[in-house]
Design an enzyme around this catalytic site. Structure first.
Site, mmCIF file in Angstrom:
data_model
loop_
_atom_site.group_PDB
_atom_site.id
_atom_site.type_symbol
_atom_site.label_atom_id
_atom_site.label_comp_id
_atom_site.label_asym_id
_atom_site.label_seq_id
_atom_site.Cartn_x
_atom_site.Cartn_y
_atom_site.Cartn_z
ATOM 1 N N HIS A 88 0.830 -1.212 0.000
ATOM 2 C CA HIS A 88 0.000 0.000 0.000
ATOM 3 C C HIS A 88 0.863 1.260 0.000
ATOM 4 O O HIS A 88 1.656 1.478 0.916
ATOM 5 C CB HIS A 88 -0.910 0.004 1.234
ATOM 6 N N ASP A 147 0.283 5.548 -1.087
ATOM 7 C CA ASP A 147 -0.698 6.554 -1.501
ATOM 8 C C ASP A 147 -0.109 7.670 -2.345
ATOM 9 O O ASP A 147 -0.662 8.779 -2.384
ATOM 10 C CB ASP A 147 -1.379 7.149 -0.264
ATOM 11 N N GLU A 177 -8.941 1.503 -2.670
ATOM 12 C CA GLU A 177 -9.056 1.556 -1.210
ATOM 13 C C GLU A 177 -10.427 2.072 -0.787
ATOM 14 O O GLU A 177 -10.621 3.251 -0.512
ATOM 15 C CB GLU A 177 -7.952 2.445 -0.619
ATOM 16 N N HIS A 210 -13.433 1.793 3.559
ATOM 17 C CA HIS A 210 -12.389 2.687 4.074
ATOM 18 C C HIS A 210 -12.810 3.075 5.484
ATOM 19 O O HIS A 210 -12.769 2.240 6.382
ATOM 20 C CB HIS A 210 -12.158 3.897 3.166
ATOM 21 N N HIS A 243 -9.513 -2.347 6.456
ATOM 22 C CA HIS A 243 -10.342 -1.304 7.077
ATOM 23 C C HIS A 243 -11.688 -1.839 7.555
ATOM 24 O O HIS A 243 -12.623 -1.045 7.698
ATOM 25 C CB HIS A 243 -10.589 -0.172 6.077
ATOM 26 N N HIS A 260 -2.377 -3.177 4.636
ATOM 27 C CA HIS A 260 -1.620 -2.247 5.481
ATOM 28 C C HIS A 260 -2.213 -2.240 6.894
ATOM 29 O O HIS A 260 -2.916 -1.331 7.276
ATOM 30 C CB HIS A 260 -1.562 -0.844 4.878
ATOM 31 N N ASP A 263 2.231 1.989 3.826
ATOM 32 C CA ASP A 263 1.272 3.098 3.882
ATOM 33 C C ASP A 263 1.973 4.447 3.714
ATOM 34 O O ASP A 263 1.499 5.470 4.204
ATOM 35 C CB ASP A 263 0.473 3.065 5.188
#
Length: 414
Positions: free
Chosen positions: A42, A44, A145, A172, A218, A239, A308
């Site tokens: 993961h 971003d 995600e 999420h 999540h 993650h 992450d």
């Protein structure tokens, strides 16, 4: 004076020995990373490209970008063999433009690979990861995600798979019309579906049929267990860290770690301070503690890296950006992890899981695509039309007919 001199020599020798030892572990780490791809679950960076440049790649050079955890020199120094780039859009897009926004994030990953072909190779499969590694390129995969990105549509899920999406994080930080999110366990949001709704279970079955990895990073514990019960393929946490070391509801409790082991899945450990120490500060050694703990509970075969980076506000001292990951690998070796265990965590575990997901897909080739839509009343809102829902489409007709009868009655009374 002589004693002081001898003490200085002893201290210097001790420091030199420590430095040589650290260099030895780092050299071993780099050697292992040269033969087994580091696969991170993961990152971003695509979200940062949206925030900082509105996805206008001509306005940014990834060779010199200095405002993110990730750029090309850092990727090279960190020996990043493969990366799942996150196609993330916030929960405030739900019921609005979530699908469009997600497609734009998928698009920016593809364009990033096209702009920097010497660094990135877009990957669709476990074999593609191996091929990219052999070419000394970073295999680039996409994970969406948040299930809100689907707008409760199996057709959208299928199209995203065709565009290269290889995992979906089911939620999420908001409930979708078909799945509860982790905040339910934190007590900050009520459960709407008792975990997964009937449509949510259809999503799991369709992901198995497509060959898409199911990401539980999540979701609440109830959803973790529901998916582990029903999925024909192993699952991932892209993650997440160990709940016993940091009691954040995003982390994975011991009983679930044991179930992941039984199902041959993987937990890719998050580096964010909030998930490592549950505080603002953390060190590289704290992250290594999570690796040790999960190995103790579930074995080295369920562990991966899920940094992450560029998605968390604070990262540990010693792991400031993606270039520092070899130091973490060296720390695991210093803690007596074997070469086989380290290579499993680096990438062999994820490759095994992904290959099994692909095998399940191949075994389900004769299975028809899921076609049952989510009930209209579960997604009805002013921004959604009802085309295709026969009962919903009939409602406005009945309403107009009723209005005409009322008007007719009024005329007769005049």
């Amino acid at each position: 004076m002589l004693c002081g001199g001898l003490l200085s020599v002893a201290l210097f020798s001790g420091c030199l020995s420590l430095t040589l030892s650290e260099d030895e572990f780092l050299s071993r780490a780099l050697k292992l990373m040269s033969r087994t791809p580091l696969i991170d679950g993961h990152n971003d960076l695509p979200w940062q490209l949206l925030l900082q440049f509105n996805n206008q790649l001509q306005k940014v050079d990834l060779h010199t970008l200095s405002t993110t955890h990730t750029n090309i020199p850092k990727i090279k120094e960190g020996r990043l063999g493969a990366q799942f780039w996150s196609a993330y859009v916030p929960c405030d897009t739900q019921y609005k433009d979530a699908v469009r926004r997600t497609l734009e994030q998928i698009d920016v990953v593809h364009r990033m690979c096209q702009k920097y072909p010497d660094t990135f190779m877009f990957a669709h499969s476990s074999q593609d990861i191996r091929t990219a590694f052999s070419l000394n390129k970073t295999a680039s995969l996409i994970g969406v995600e948040g299930g809100h990105s689907l707008d409760s549509s199996l057709g959208t899920l299928r199209v995203m798979y065709q565009l290269g999406v290889r995992y979906l994080t089911l939620t999420h930080s908001c409930n979708t019309p078909w799945a509860d999110n982790w905040r339910v366990d934190a007590g900050s949001e009520p459960s709407q579906h008792n975990g997964l709704s009937a449509f949510g279970k259809q999503v799991i079955a369709e992901m198995n049929r497509l060959g898409m990895l199911i990401d539980l990073s999540h979701v609440p514990v109830q959803v973790m267990n529901q998916v582990l019960d029903m999925s024909a393929a192993p699952v991932i946490f892209s993650h997440s860290s160990a709940y016993s070391l940091c009691q954040h509801k995003r982390n994975v409790p011991d009983d679930v770690l044991r179930r992941v082991k039984e199902k041959r899945g993987i937990v890719m450990i998050n580096f964010g301070n909030n998930f490592v120490t549950c505080s603002k500060s953390a060190k590289l050694s704290d992250v290594a503690d999570h690796f040790d703990y999960i190995k103790k509970v579930g074995g080295a075969d369920i562990i991966g890296f899920g940094g992450d980076y560029d998605g968390v506000p604070r990262v540990p001292e010693g792991l400031e950006d993606v270039s520092k990951v070899p130091k973490l690998v060296a720390e695991l070796l210093r803690r007596n992890w074997t070469d086989v265990e380290v290579e499993a965590a680096l990438g062999n575990n994820l490759l095994r899981v992904m290959k099994k997901v692909e095998d399940v897909r191949d075994a389900l080739q004769t299975m028809s695509p899921g076609e049952d839509p989510i009930p209209y009343e579960e997604v009805m809102n002013p921004c959604r039309t009802s085309h295709g829902y026969q009962s919903a489409a009939a409602a406005p007709v009945i309403s107009r007919l009723g209005l005409l009868l009322t008007l007719a009655a009024c005329v007769l009374l005049l």
